[in-house]
Design a protein around this motif. Sequence first.
Motif: not given
Length: 414
Positions: A140, A143-144, A147, A202
């Motif tokens: 995860t 993946e983040k 992103e 973010k």
Amino acid sequence: MSFSNQHIFNLLFEAIPEGAIIANDQQLIIASNSVAEQIFGYEKEELVNQHLNILVPLKYQSNHKTHFSNFLKNKTIQNINYELNLYGIAKNNKKFPLEISLNPFEIDKKLFVIALIIDITNRKEADKKIKNLNTKLEKTIKEKTAELKNTIKQLKEVNINLKREIKKRIEGEAKIKKALQKEQELNSLKTKFLSLVSHEFKTPLSGILTSSMLLDKYKLSNQQDKRDKHIETITQKVHYLNNILNDFLSIESIESSNVNYKFTTFNLSKIVNEVVYNANMLLKNGQKINISTDTNDYVLHQDEKILELILSYLLYNAIKYSLENTTIDIEIYQDSESTIFKFIDEGIGIPKNDQKFIFNRYFRAENVLNIQGTGIGLNIVKSHLENLGGSITFESIEHKGSIFIIKLPLNKKL
């Protein structure tokens, strides 16, 4: 084997919470409690007079005999950790992991061993689940991270498309491009930059991306107000991101002594008015800025842009860390050698235990951790002031407010 007070022994033996098995030096089982019988799936006293091998999987039996003999020679208590992957075998031939503690003792000059046994099947399964969760978590995170990189890439594209419409966006884009061209400088800051401010990027990046996508939906002339709203959001977010990048570039310049101070003679009122004008756009509900001094007659020989940067940092901090409906007072006065600035707020203040660290780079007081910031602004201010021959001090009481005091020479000698 005989025991005195057999009844008491039986009670105590059954009270042991672990599975308990007693064997003689020939590895014959002479006693087992109900927990052990339950673990291995045997009936009461069914294990008595059986060889220990009945509880050991076939592939481990040869090693077990050697280990048992060595243990009897040493005659010391031994805890065997479950991480060694020990296994037992039940009556139904089901193999299961276990943890065992061996304790030797003598009765009537005969040597015996009591083994305390725990079935750790559930623990092993829990460990396996934790390992799987860790693997999923690592995936995860990757993946983040991907992103985030993709979002940054999209931000660059959004900047190019909007730079004609937003004046301040043009300035921010130019500085970002300049920073990207200095790849060597950026790489030296990369590790600290990502670890400290990735979370600061973010939220504004998401806001920029959302607003930029929504702009395409408002194409009618009567929807200009909605377009303006999203453009304003993008402008604010880019300005915030640009300030973070500028802070890191300032640190790099200060550390490498590449700051080129440009000293000119100027009227102080020009700088003060500009700083206050820009700060007014950041004021919270009911906040106001009060300047108690007319600075039209104050003249300095200093670096004009650096002074504006220093005053902006302190005024923005006072706004950010003060509540609504409060006043921020700016007092300015001169003596024969210096110009003194005081920024007085009614904000949250700095905890006493944190005050000695407040000028340390990346440090943030414990009561502002939920407020956006990088913890480098005051460090930059202090570094510039020292380079310009000035100083900064402060007084603060938590929940009541702070006073930051800058002292700057009237004339900086080149």
